[in-house]
Design a protein around this motif. Structure first.
Motif, PDB file in Angstrom:
ATOM      1  N   PRO A 100       0.836  -1.201   0.000  1.00  0.00           N
ATOM      2  CA  PRO A 100       0.000   0.000   0.000  1.00  0.00           C
ATOM      3  C   PRO A 100       0.876   1.257   0.000  1.00  0.00           C
ATOM      4  CG  PRO A 100      -0.022  -1.032   2.155  1.00  0.00           C
ATOM      5  CD  PRO A 100       0.742  -1.949   1.264  1.00  0.00           C
ATOM      6  N   GLY A 101       0.334   2.349  -0.573  1.00  0.00           N
ATOM      7  CA  GLY A 101       1.119   3.579  -0.694  1.00  0.00           C
ATOM      8  C   GLY A 101       1.328   4.268   0.643  1.00  0.00           C
ATOM      9  N   TYR A 102       2.370   5.061   0.688  1.00  0.00           N
ATOM     10  CA  TYR A 102       2.645   5.851   1.887  1.00  0.00           C
ATOM     11  C   TYR A 102       3.475   7.061   1.477  1.00  0.00           C
ATOM     12  CZ  TYR A 102       6.823   2.971   1.429  1.00  0.00           C
ATOM     13  OH  TYR A 102       7.920   2.331   0.924  1.00  0.00           O
ATOM     14  N   LEU A 103       3.588   8.010   2.403  1.00  0.00           N
ATOM     15  CA  LEU A 103       4.441   9.184   2.182  1.00  0.00           C
ATOM     16  C   LEU A 103       5.636   9.080   3.117  1.00  0.00           C
ATOM     17  CD1 LEU A 103       1.505  11.659   2.195  1.00  0.00           C
ATOM     18  CD2 LEU A 103       2.981  11.349   0.244  1.00  0.00           C
ATOM     19  N   GLU A 104       6.734   9.654   2.686  1.00  0.00           N
ATOM     20  CA  GLU A 104       7.976   9.495   3.418  1.00  0.00           C
ATOM     21  C   GLU A 104       8.592  10.880   3.639  1.00  0.00           C
ATOM     22  OE1 GLU A 104      10.598   5.627   2.650  1.00  0.00           O
ATOM     23  OE2 GLU A 104      11.115   7.296   1.362  1.00  0.00           O
ATOM     24  N   ALA A 105       9.194  11.074   4.791  1.00  0.00           N
ATOM     25  CA  ALA A 105      10.015  12.272   5.016  1.00  0.00           C
ATOM     26  C   ALA A 105      11.450  11.814   5.213  1.00  0.00           C
ATOM     27  CB  ALA A 105       9.536  13.051   6.232  1.00  0.00           C
ATOM     28  N   VAL A 106      12.381  12.459   4.509  1.00  0.00           N
ATOM     29  CA  VAL A 106      13.795  12.063   4.539  1.00  0.00           C
ATOM     30  C   VAL A 106      14.611  13.228   5.077  1.00  0.00           C
ATOM     31  CG1 VAL A 106      15.698  11.127   3.190  1.00  0.00           C
ATOM     32  CG2 VAL A 106      13.355  10.665   2.490  1.00  0.00           C
ATOM     33  N   TYR A 107      15.441  12.960   6.056  1.00  0.00           N
ATOM     34  CA  TYR A 107      16.276  14.004   6.663  1.00  0.00           C
ATOM     35  C   TYR A 107      17.739  13.651   6.463  1.00  0.00           C
ATOM     36  CZ  TYR A 107      11.982  15.254   9.180  1.00  0.00           C
ATOM     37  OH  TYR A 107      10.705  15.618   9.496  1.00  0.00           O
ATOM     38  N   HIS A 108      18.531  14.629   6.070  1.00  0.00           N
ATOM     39  CA  HIS A 108      19.978  14.436   5.940  1.00  0.00           C
ATOM     40  C   HIS A 108      20.664  15.122   7.115  1.00  0.00           C
ATOM     41  CE1 HIS A 108      18.868  13.206   1.941  1.00  0.00           C
ATOM     42  NE2 HIS A 108      20.113  12.905   1.654  1.00  0.00           N
ATOM     43  N   LEU A 109      21.352  14.341   7.921  1.00  0.00           N
ATOM     44  CA  LEU A 109      21.986  14.878   9.126  1.00  0.00           C
ATOM     45  C   LEU A 109      23.504  14.860   8.973  1.00  0.00           C
ATOM     46  CD1 LEU A 109      19.870  12.932  11.758  1.00  0.00           C
ATOM     47  CD2 LEU A 109      19.352  15.114  10.705  1.00  0.00           C
ATOM     48  N   TYR A 110      24.117  15.955   9.376  1.00  0.00           N
ATOM     49  CA  TYR A 110      25.584  16.067   9.345  1.00  0.00           C
ATOM     50  C   TYR A 110      26.061  16.473  10.737  1.00  0.00           C
ATOM     51  CZ  TYR A 110      25.609  16.103   4.221  1.00  0.00           C
ATOM     52  OH  TYR A 110      25.461  15.783   2.897  1.00  0.00           O
ATOM     53  N   SER A 111      27.363  16.310  10.959  1.00  0.00           N
ATOM     54  CA  SER A 111      27.963  16.776  12.197  1.00  0.00           C
ATOM     55  C   SER A 111      28.936  17.898  11.900  1.00  0.00           C
ATOM     56  CB  SER A 111      28.694  15.635  12.903  1.00  0.00           C
ATOM     57  OG  SER A 111      29.377  16.149  14.017  1.00  0.00           O
ATOM     58  N   MET A 112      28.646  19.063  12.461  1.00  0.00           N
ATOM     59  CA  MET A 112      29.587  20.181  12.331  1.00  0.00           C
ATOM     60  C   MET A 112      30.772  19.971  13.268  1.00  0.00           C
ATOM     61  SD  MET A 112      28.665  22.651  10.255  1.00  0.00           S
ATOM     62  CE  MET A 112      27.973  21.609   9.004  1.00  0.00           C
ATOM     63  N   THR A 113      30.539  19.295  14.408  1.00  0.00           N
ATOM     64  CA  THR A 113      31.592  19.082  15.400  1.00  0.00           C
ATOM     65  C   THR A 113      32.648  18.122  14.857  1.00  0.00           C
ATOM     66  OG1 THR A 113      29.786  19.237  16.967  1.00  0.00           O
ATOM     67  CG2 THR A 113      31.935  18.597  17.840  1.00  0.00           C
ATOM     68  N   HIS A 114      32.167  16.960  14.360  1.00  0.00           N
ATOM     69  CA  HIS A 114      33.108  15.926  13.933  1.00  0.00           C
ATOM     70  C   HIS A 114      33.368  15.955  12.439  1.00  0.00           C
ATOM     71  CE1 HIS A 114      33.085  14.516  17.915  1.00  0.00           C
ATOM     72  NE2 HIS A 114      31.917  13.892  17.892  1.00  0.00           N
ATOM     73  N   LYS A 115      32.710  16.836  11.710  1.00  0.00           N
ATOM     74  CA  LYS A 115      32.877  16.931  10.263  1.00  0.00           C
ATOM     75  C   LYS A 115      32.597  15.601   9.571  1.00  0.00           C
ATOM     76  CE  LYS A 115      34.921  21.181  10.408  1.00  0.00           C
ATOM     77  NZ  LYS A 115      34.102  21.575  11.580  1.00  0.00           N
ATOM     78  N   HIS A 116      31.516  14.945   9.948  1.00  0.00           N
ATOM     79  CA  HIS A 116      31.132  13.758   9.217  1.00  0.00           C
ATOM     80  C   HIS A 116      29.642  13.785   8.879  1.00  0.00           C
ATOM     81  CE1 HIS A 116      30.604  11.572  13.330  1.00  0.00           C
ATOM     82  NE2 HIS A 116      29.524  12.214  13.008  1.00  0.00           N
ATOM     83  N   GLY A 117      29.267  12.836   8.066  1.00  0.00           N
ATOM     84  CA  GLY A 117      27.894  12.759   7.599  1.00  0.00           C
ATOM     85  C   GLY A 117      27.873  12.503   6.110  1.00  0.00           C
ATOM     86  N   PRO A 118      26.747  12.348   5.494  1.00  0.00           N
ATOM     87  CA  PRO A 118      25.443  12.434   6.144  1.00  0.00           C
ATOM     88  C   PRO A 118      24.961  11.094   6.701  1.00  0.00           C
ATOM     89  CG  PRO A 118      25.164  12.199   3.793  1.00  0.00           C
ATOM     90  CD  PRO A 118      26.635  12.176   4.040  1.00  0.00           C
ATOM     91  N   VAL A 119      24.143  11.178   7.721  1.00  0.00           N
ATOM     92  CA  VAL A 119      23.330  10.042   8.136  1.00  0.00           C
ATOM     93  C   VAL A 119      21.908  10.376   7.702  1.00  0.00           C
ATOM     94  CG1 VAL A 119      22.349   8.822  10.100  1.00  0.00           C
ATOM     95  CG2 VAL A 119      24.787   9.346  10.059  1.00  0.00           C
ATOM     96  N   ILE A 120      21.328   9.477   6.936  1.00  0.00           N
ATOM     97  CA  ILE A 120      20.003   9.756   6.363  1.00  0.00           C
ATOM     98  C   ILE A 120      18.962   8.990   7.162  1.00  0.00           C
ATOM     99  CG2 ILE A 120      18.609   9.656   4.271  1.00  0.00           C
ATOM    100  CD1 ILE A 120      21.467   9.423   2.851  1.00  0.00           C
ATOM    101  N   ILE A 121      17.979   9.684   7.679  1.00  0.00           N
ATOM    102  CA  ILE A 121      16.897   9.002   8.395  1.00  0.00           C
ATOM    103  C   ILE A 121      15.584   9.244   7.660  1.00  0.00           C
ATOM    104  CG2 ILE A 121      18.044   9.031  10.642  1.00  0.00           C
ATOM    105  CD1 ILE A 121      16.253  11.340  11.436  1.00  0.00           C
ATOM    106  N   ARG A 122      14.708   8.247   7.729  1.00  0.00           N
ATOM    107  CA  ARG A 122      13.410   8.311   7.052  1.00  0.00           C
ATOM    108  C   ARG A 122      12.310   8.012   8.050  1.00  0.00           C
ATOM    109  NH1 ARG A 122      13.736   6.890   1.371  1.00  0.00           N
ATOM    110  NH2 ARG A 122      15.919   6.821   0.806  1.00  0.00           N
ATOM    111  N   MET A 123      11.127   8.568   7.764  1.00  0.00           N
ATOM    112  CA  MET A 123       9.926   8.194   8.507  1.00  0.00           C
ATOM    113  C   MET A 123       8.821   7.959   7.481  1.00  0.00           C
ATOM    114  SD  MET A 123       9.841  10.692  11.794  1.00  0.00           S
ATOM    115  CE  MET A 123      10.007  12.235  10.922  1.00  0.00           C
ATOM    116  N   ARG A 124       7.937   7.026   7.781  1.00  0.00           N
ATOM    117  CA  ARG A 124       6.862   6.715   6.839  1.00  0.00           C
ATOM    118  C   ARG A 124       5.504   6.909   7.476  1.00  0.00           C
ATOM    119  NH1 ARG A 124       9.340   1.301   3.945  1.00  0.00           N
ATOM    120  NH2 ARG A 124      10.945   2.450   2.812  1.00  0.00           N
TER     121      ARG A 124
END
Lengths: 223, 207
Positions: A100-124
């Motif tokens: 069945p269909g759904y909608l998704e929100a995708v967030y791209h997270l980075y770290s300014m402190t450690h200078k790494h990323g992205p970690v991508i998280i999703r919600m449905r």
């Protein structure tokens, strides 16, 4: 310093947030950017952990966007060995699975402190209609406020806990969600000088039939 | 002027220090050399408009350097860029607030027809659906030279406008409207989608 793998993050988050359930969504494309699907109930706690954990420190949400997934059936063909007429044969067996269909929100997270990323998280969301709701991550990431408004405006995802959920690009009186895949734009194709493809089909409905030919179209330029 | 006085006589008089002119010629000469544009931009065309106003292209050579931040003081509206449906009512309102005589330059593909966003859900398919346009500039975006050319075309138009008689300029005719209805935000589109007094879609016949 390299960031830990998604598997390690998943294990640590599930240990830190009791009850949280996280799936890893693989991305087989060239980008290889796999993402974490987090459950809606614990989303805010998970986001807070990702932001505050000393090893991760994902303190910057650079981007939040929406994805529309329509109802779909996936056909799978599997070769199965079966005994037909006393003989073992390989037969293709096709199974259909309905999603069945759904909608998704995708967030791209980075770290300014450690200078790494992205970690991508999703919600449905549960579906594409009245249950198109997600918890807002604006209380955790202030920068998500306008982008969640944009997802609400164009996809129709309602964010619970958002401080000011209004349309941001379209006007308030607008009723549709134009970035959804089943959006149908208003029919104003009365004047299209160079229509093509599906626009041509729509524009044809506004054209009157061609008048009787008078032979002028057969005249060619003389050299 | 040329139909009222012989050109040779006129230049002979000018050599003697006598300048013969008409009220209309003097009035239009003043108007066309101090066109104050309204200071607003909508998209990338506005960057070209800014370049036109800056030192390299220098629209001040044509008397158009005084960009006014208020529609009450502006003569010319340069619609520079993509007109979204959310912005269109505000553009019409600004046009209505400008005093007569007023002129409009539609700058770039988007302001003319919607341009590359013509099939989009949020872009107006040309500002001429709601306000009358004097000069259209094609291009995406048009270079500053093109805007200067449009400006000179507008000066030519102002210069040729009559102040009296049957063929006098539209803004001098009290029956001509100087304000146009502001479209409302509808559920799916602007309402109405065009002002039928200004815009009638061309009839295309195709097999």
């Amino acid at each position: 310093m390299t960031m830990e793998s998604l598997e390690q993050i998943k294990t640590r988050v599930e240990a830190a947030v009791p009850g949280a359930k996280i799936d890893i969504i693989p991305n087989p494309g060239p980008a290889q950017q796999s993402s974490l699907l987090i459950d809606n109930e614990h989303a805010a706690a998970v986001a807070k952990f990702l932001r505050d954990d000393s090893a991760l420190r994902l303190d910057f949400c650079s981007n939040a966007t929406g994805v529309d997934w329509l109802d779909r059936t996936v056909k799978k063909t599997v070769k199965v060995k079966k005994i037909v007429d006393g003989e073992e044969k390989e037969i293709d067996e096709t199974t259909e699975e309905f999603f069945p269909g759904y909608l998704e929100a995708v967030y791209h997270l980075y770290s300014m402190t450690h200078k790494h990323g992205p970690v991508i998280i999703r919600m449905r969301t549960a579906d594409r209609a009245e249950n198109a709701r997600l918890p807002s991550l604006t209380p955790v990431y202030r920068s998500a406020e306008f982008q969640e408004r944009e997802i609400f405006d164009l996809y129709g995802v309602r964010f619970d806990g958002h401080p000011d959920l209004r349309r941001i690009l379209m006007w308030d009186e607008f009723v549709d969600y134009p970035m959804r895949k089943d959006y149908r734009e208003p029919d104003d194709y009365e004047y299209e000088p160079t229509p093509h493809d599906d626009v041509l089909e729509k524009a044809k409905m506004h054209y009157s039939a061609r008048p009787q030919l008078d032979g002028a179209e057969n005249i060619t330029a003389q050299s | 002027m040329s139909d009222q006085i012989d050109g040779g006589l006129r230049s002979e008089l000018q050599r003697q220090g006598i300048w013969v002119t008409s009220m209309e010629e003097l009035y239009n000469w003043g108007r066309k050399n101090s066109i104050w544009p309204l200071q607003f931009g909508l998209a990338c065309c506005a960057i070209e408009m800014i370049a036109t106003a800056a030192s390299r292209y220098d629209i001040a050579r044509f008397g158009g350097e005084v960009f006014r931040p208020s529609p009450r003081q502006a003569d010319l509206m340069i619609v520079a860029g993509t007109v979204t449906k959310k912005m269109a009512p505000q553009i019409v309102r600004l046009y209505n607030q400008m005093p007569d005589p007023k002129y409009v330059i539609s700058m770039g593909a988007c302001a003319i027809s919607g341009g590359p966003f013509k099939q989009g859900y949020n872009v107006l398919k040309g500002i001429d659906r709601y306000i009358p346009v004097d000069v259209y500039i094609p291009g995406c975006p048009p270079r500053p030279e093109a805007l200067l050319h449009a400006f000179m075309e507008l000066q030519r138009k102002i210069d040729s406008q009559k102040l009296t008689g049957n063929a006098k300029a539209e803004h001098l005719d009290p029956m001509q409207p100087s304000e146009f209805p502001v479209p409302a935000f509808g559920a799916h589109d602007l309402e109405p989608a065009a002002n039928p007094r200004l815009f009638q879609p061309p009839k295309i016949e195709r097999s």
